[in-house]
Scaffold this motif. Structure first.
Motif, PDB file in Angstrom:
ATOM      1  N   SER A  10      28.649  45.241  45.631  1.00 15.83           N
ATOM      2  CA  SER A  10      29.996  44.670  45.692  1.00 15.83           C
ATOM      3  C   SER A  10      30.137  43.496  44.737  1.00 15.83           C
ATOM      4  O   SER A  10      31.210  43.273  44.155  1.00 15.83           O
ATOM      5  N   LEU A  11      29.050  42.746  44.532  1.00 14.27           N
ATOM      6  CA  LEU A  11      29.067  41.620  43.598  1.00 14.27           C
ATOM      7  C   LEU A  11      29.329  42.103  42.177  1.00 14.27           C
ATOM      8  O   LEU A  11      30.203  41.571  41.467  1.00 14.27           O
ATOM      9  N   ILE A  12      28.597  43.139  41.755  1.00 11.72           N
ATOM     10  CA  ILE A  12      28.742  43.672  40.395  1.00 11.72           C
ATOM     11  C   ILE A  12      30.091  44.361  40.221  1.00 11.72           C
ATOM     12  O   ILE A  12      30.795  44.150  39.231  1.00 11.72           O
ATOM     13  N   LEU A  13      30.457  45.194  41.200  1.00  6.10           N
ATOM     14  CA  LEU A  13      31.714  45.938  41.083  1.00  6.10           C
ATOM     15  C   LEU A  13      32.922  45.002  41.128  1.00  6.10           C
ATOM     16  O   LEU A  13      33.915  45.221  40.427  1.00  6.10           O
ATOM     17  N   GLY A  14      32.837  43.957  41.953  1.00  5.51           N
ATOM     18  CA  GLY A  14      33.926  42.987  41.991  1.00  5.51           C
ATOM     19  C   GLY A  14      34.089  42.283  40.660  1.00  5.51           C
ATOM     20  O   GLY A  14      35.212  42.082  40.183  1.00  5.51           O
ATOM     21  N   LEU A  15      32.965  41.936  40.031  1.00  6.29           N
ATOM     22  CA  LEU A  15      33.015  41.291  38.712  1.00  6.29           C
ATOM     23  C   LEU A  15      33.609  42.232  37.669  1.00  6.29           C
ATOM     24  O   LEU A  15      34.361  41.792  36.784  1.00  6.29           O
ATOM     25  N   GLN A  16      33.293  43.534  37.763  1.00  8.63           N
ATOM     26  CA  GLN A  16      33.870  44.512  36.820  1.00  8.63           C
ATOM     27  C   GLN A  16      35.386  44.487  36.866  1.00  8.63           C
ATOM     28  O   GLN A  16      36.064  44.497  35.836  1.00  8.63           O
ATOM     29  N   HIS A  17      35.935  44.478  38.072  1.00  9.05           N
ATOM     30  CA  HIS A  17      37.397  44.476  38.208  1.00  9.05           C
ATOM     31  C   HIS A  17      37.995  43.218  37.597  1.00  9.05           C
ATOM     32  O   HIS A  17      39.020  43.264  36.908  1.00  9.05           O
ATOM     33  N   VAL A  18      37.347  42.082  37.829  1.00  4.45           N
ATOM     34  CA  VAL A  18      37.842  40.815  37.288  1.00  4.45           C
ATOM     35  C   VAL A  18      37.801  40.830  35.759  1.00  4.45           C
ATOM     36  O   VAL A  18      38.766  40.441  35.089  1.00  4.45           O
ATOM     37  N   LEU A  19      36.693  41.308  35.193  1.00  3.40           N
ATOM     38  CA  LEU A  19      36.528  41.312  33.738  1.00  3.40           C
ATOM     39  C   LEU A  19      37.528  42.238  33.050  1.00  3.40           C
ATOM     40  O   LEU A  19      37.952  41.972  31.921  1.00  3.40           O
ATOM     41  N   ALA A  20      37.892  43.330  33.713  1.00  5.51           N
ATOM     42  CA  ALA A  20      38.767  44.318  33.076  1.00  5.51           C
ATOM     43  C   ALA A  20      40.243  43.982  33.226  1.00  5.51           C
ATOM     44  O   ALA A  20      41.086  44.649  32.616  1.00  5.51           O
ATOM     45  N   MET A  21      40.585  42.947  34.001  1.00  2.00           N
ATOM     46  CA  MET A  21      41.994  42.703  34.320  1.00  2.00           C
ATOM     47  C   MET A  21      42.728  41.826  33.314  1.00  2.00           C
ATOM     48  O   MET A  21      43.953  41.755  33.341  1.00  2.00           O
ATOM     49  N   ASP A  22      42.019  41.093  32.481  1.00  2.00           N
ATOM     50  CA  ASP A  22      42.710  40.328  31.441  1.00  2.00           C
ATOM     51  C   ASP A  22      43.701  39.310  32.019  1.00  2.00           C
ATOM     52  O   ASP A  22      44.778  39.087  31.456  1.00  2.00           O
ATOM     53  N   VAL A  23      43.346  38.681  33.151  1.00  2.00           N
ATOM     54  CA  VAL A  23      44.320  37.837  33.848  1.00  2.00           C
ATOM     55  C   VAL A  23      44.663  36.557  33.096  1.00  2.00           C
ATOM     56  O   VAL A  23      45.680  35.921  33.379  1.00  2.00           O
ATOM     57  N   TYR A  24      43.818  36.168  32.159  1.00  2.97           N
ATOM     58  CA  TYR A  24      44.088  34.908  31.449  1.00  2.97           C
ATOM     59  C   TYR A  24      45.174  35.062  30.380  1.00  2.97           C
ATOM     60  O   TYR A  24      45.676  34.073  29.852  1.00  2.97           O
ATOM     61  N   ARG A 187      27.210  54.889  36.928  1.00  3.30           N
ATOM     62  CA  ARG A 187      28.646  55.106  37.086  1.00  3.30           C
ATOM     63  C   ARG A 187      29.342  53.876  37.647  1.00  3.30           C
ATOM     64  O   ARG A 187      30.376  53.442  37.125  1.00  3.30           O
ATOM     65  N   ILE A 188      28.800  53.307  38.723  1.00  5.85           N
ATOM     66  CA  ILE A 188      29.486  52.176  39.337  1.00  5.85           C
ATOM     67  C   ILE A 188      29.413  50.919  38.469  1.00  5.85           C
ATOM     68  O   ILE A 188      30.221  50.005  38.628  1.00  5.85           O
ATOM     69  N   SER A 189      28.444  50.897  37.540  1.00  5.67           N
ATOM     70  CA  SER A 189      28.314  49.743  36.648  1.00  5.67           C
ATOM     71  C   SER A 189      28.851  50.025  35.250  1.00  5.67           C
ATOM     72  O   SER A 189      28.659  49.213  34.342  1.00  5.67           O
ATOM     73  N   SER A 190      29.530  51.162  35.071  1.00  2.00           N
ATOM     74  CA  SER A 190      29.896  51.613  33.721  1.00  2.00           C
ATOM     75  C   SER A 190      30.809  50.631  32.992  1.00  2.00           C
ATOM     76  O   SER A 190      30.678  50.436  31.779  1.00  2.00           O
ATOM     77  N   VAL A 191      31.717  49.987  33.724  1.00  2.00           N
ATOM     78  CA  VAL A 191      32.647  49.054  33.075  1.00  2.00           C
ATOM     79  C   VAL A 191      31.900  47.825  32.560  1.00  2.00           C
ATOM     80  O   VAL A 191      32.074  47.418  31.401  1.00  2.00           O
ATOM     81  N   ILE A 192      31.072  47.242  33.413  1.00  2.72           N
ATOM     82  CA  ILE A 192      30.372  46.026  32.991  1.00  2.72           C
ATOM     83  C   ILE A 192      29.343  46.341  31.913  1.00  2.72           C
ATOM     84  O   ILE A 192      29.098  45.539  31.003  1.00  2.72           O
ATOM     85  N   ILE A 193      28.715  47.543  31.952  1.00  3.79           N
ATOM     86  CA  ILE A 193      27.791  47.955  30.888  1.00  3.79           C
ATOM     87  C   ILE A 193      28.548  48.097  29.568  1.00  3.79           C
ATOM     88  O   ILE A 193      28.082  47.638  28.517  1.00  3.79           O
ATOM     89  N   SER A 341      39.172  43.145  21.608  1.00  5.53           N
ATOM     90  CA  SER A 341      39.019  44.565  21.310  1.00  5.53           C
ATOM     91  C   SER A 341      38.037  45.242  22.262  1.00  5.53           C
ATOM     92  O   SER A 341      38.165  46.439  22.558  1.00  5.53           O
ATOM     93  N   VAL A 342      37.055  44.498  22.749  1.00  8.96           N
ATOM     94  CA  VAL A 342      36.106  45.042  23.727  1.00  8.96           C
ATOM     95  C   VAL A 342      36.835  45.334  25.036  1.00  8.96           C
ATOM     96  O   VAL A 342      36.688  46.413  25.628  1.00  8.96           O
ATOM     97  N   ILE A 343      37.638  44.383  25.474  1.00  8.52           N
ATOM     98  CA  ILE A 343      38.445  44.606  26.676  1.00  8.52           C
ATOM     99  C   ILE A 343      39.444  45.734  26.424  1.00  8.52           C
ATOM    100  O   ILE A 343      39.699  46.568  27.297  1.00  8.52           O
ATOM    101  N   GLY A 344      40.007  45.787  25.209  1.00  7.80           N
ATOM    102  CA  GLY A 344      40.964  46.829  24.869  1.00  7.80           C
ATOM    103  C   GLY A 344      40.367  48.223  24.954  1.00  7.80           C
ATOM    104  O   GLY A 344      41.055  49.178  25.347  1.00  7.80           O
ATOM    105  N   GLY A 345      39.094  48.375  24.592  1.00  8.99           N
ATOM    106  CA  GLY A 345      38.443  49.675  24.683  1.00  8.99           C
ATOM    107  C   GLY A 345      38.379  50.182  26.104  1.00  8.99           C
ATOM    108  O   GLY A 345      38.625  51.365  26.385  1.00  8.99           O
ATOM    109  N   VAL A 346      38.051  49.282  27.049  1.00 10.79           N
ATOM    110  CA  VAL A 346      38.045  49.637  28.470  1.00 10.79           C
ATOM    111  C   VAL A 346      39.464  49.885  28.957  1.00 10.79           C
ATOM    112  O   VAL A 346      39.749  50.865  29.660  1.00 10.79           O
ATOM    113  N   PHE A 347      40.362  49.006  28.555  1.00 11.67           N
ATOM    114  CA  PHE A 347      41.750  49.070  29.013  1.00 11.67           C
ATOM    115  C   PHE A 347      42.412  50.389  28.611  1.00 11.67           C
ATOM    116  O   PHE A 347      43.142  51.008  29.399  1.00 11.67           O
TER     117      PHE A 347
END
Length: 430
Positions: A10-24, A187-193, A341-347
């Motif tokens: 849950s720690l890793i997956l929660g961080l993935q969601h935060v990193l991919a959201m571009d909230v800033y 799979r569950i770590s694919s975004v952060i990887i 651009s790294v975030i854009g690739g995931v997005f």
């Protein structure tokens, strides 16, 4: 949604969601547009993290009870800049946000919104809205994140970085499909990887700058409404924000349906109504901690589809990450250091998954000519708004500009109207 996963997962997956959201990004745009100083801009970003964390906890644990994260909406940016410059700074922005949030909360408590959804948003409409959510977000992945240049990275380099990041995401997600044990971890770590690989490649290109992280303080306080900005209640600003909130509700409902589609859990009328209450309370508390209105992020639905994990524990952890980032300056700076651009690739991958999730919702519908128009015309409206010249938007009245700046909301309205206006069957009497 109630999967019992480990704390580490849950720690890793929660961080993935935060990193991919571009909230800033929304607070950064607002701070730039109104000419905030660097310390004030940093404080607004921190307040945004805090507001997102609190609002997410409210929805996940108490009201909507779906795996969603709240984040700053892009819809009010123009209105916020206008209110700030014309009506007395952040005090008026936060005051009007509080008034609008209270109005939305009361709308939820009356139970009116669930009747609106039940009568006006059947499967054909909700599936179309989900498709539009993914479609309308996709251009921003390219125009705002990938097709850009900076002093350290050219456009070609950014395109390459986005491609590498997206390919890494798909590769590790697919490994989870083909290998039972280790593959699940991939799979569950694919975004952060993918973000890590993209950032590593960016560092070899000279496009990863950690100096802001070194300069950032470890601990700092965000600015709060009562203590740092004050509150002002301007009538015109409040009316403007009320309109914005109604657009936000149309947009966030599409997000709820997108999450429902990828989790396979149908959203009940009661959940929709509770979600409106949670949205209002989340926006109210976000304003009190000094930030702009928040809404459900569709990005999370795409990440759930990629990782196959929809546990609410993950989203509680994501909320905690947000709150931690609001007080730890170095962590916020570290997220900001990831190349766009790294975030854009995931997005980009996430947007396509959201769009196809909408198609999955409507694929079992009977496709007569009526359904083709209900689906097709809103898509035309959404694409038309995406490519509408700026001068055309600026020539419209202010209220219309708010709608034109939200292709999701306006296209959703068109889908609802098409479904109501086109008769279900044509009766010919001899």
């Amino acid at each position: 949604m109630n999967d019992d996963i480990s704390f580490g997962q849950s720690l890793i997956l929660g961080l993935q969601h935060v990193l991919a959201m571009d909230v800033y990004v929304p607070p950064f745009i607002i701070a730039t547009a109104i000419g905030m100083s660097s310390p004030d801009a940093a404080s607004l970003i921190q307040s945004t993290f805090l507001g997102a964390g609190i609002a997410s906890l409210i929805q996940v644990l108490f009201f909507l009870k779906l795996p969603v994260c709240q984040g700053p909406s892009f819809v009010p940016i123009g209105a916020i800049v206008g209110i700030y410059l014309g009506s007395g700074g952040m005090a008026s922005v936060l005051g009007s946000s509080i008034a609008g949030a209270i109005a939305i909360t009361l709308l939820g408590f009356t139970g009116i919104y669930k009747h609106i959804v039940r009568n006006y948003i059947p499967t054909i409409v909700s599936g179309t809205i989900i498709m539009i959510v993914g479609l309308t977000l996709l251009p921003s992945a390219f125009n705002s994140n990938i097709y850009v240049s900076s002093p350290s990275l050219s456009i070609n380099q950014n395109i390459l970085l986005a491609t590498i990041t997206a390919a890494t995401l798909i590769l590790f997600s697919m490994l989870g499909e083909y290998f039972s044990n280790l593959g699940k971890v991939f799979r569950i770590s694919s975004v952060i990887i993918a973000l890590a690989v993209g950032s590593l490649v960016a560092s070899f290109m000279g496009g990863l700058d950690f100096s802001p992280v070194a300069d950032a303080p470890w601990l700092s306080m965000p600015k709060l409404a009562f203590f740092d900005y004050g509150l002002a209640f301007d009538v015109s600003a409040i009316i403007t924000m009320l309109i914005i909130y109604m657009v936000l509700l149309a947009e966030t409902t599409g997000t709820w349906y997108a999450v429902s589609a990828v989790t396979g859990e149908k959203v009940s009328d009661e959940q929709i109504n509770n979600g409106v209450i949670g949205e209002g309370l989340g926006c109210l508390l976000a304003a009190l901690v000094g930030t702009t209105p928040v809404t459900g992020y569709s990005t999370n639905a795409g990440i759930i589809s990629i990782t196959g994990v929809a546990s609410k524990k993950v989203f509680v952890m994501a909320s905690i990450w947000f709150i931690l980032f609001s007080f730890v300056g170095k962590l916020s700076a570290l997220i900001h250091a990831i190349p766009s651009s790294v975030i854009g690739g995931v997005f980009a991958v996430v947007c396509v998954i959201i769009m196809l999730s909408g198609f999955r919702v409507i694929k079992n519908e009977e496709f007569t000519e009526r359904e083709l128009y209900i689906i097709g015309v809103p898509l035309i409206v959404a694409i038309g708004l995406l490519f509408m010249p700026v001068e055309v938007k600026q020539s419209a009245p202010q209220f219309i500009q708010y709608l034109l700046d939200s292709p999701i909301a306006l296209s959703a309205i068109v889908a609802v109207l098409m479904n109501k206006l086109i008769p279900k069957e044509k009766i010919i009497r001899g």
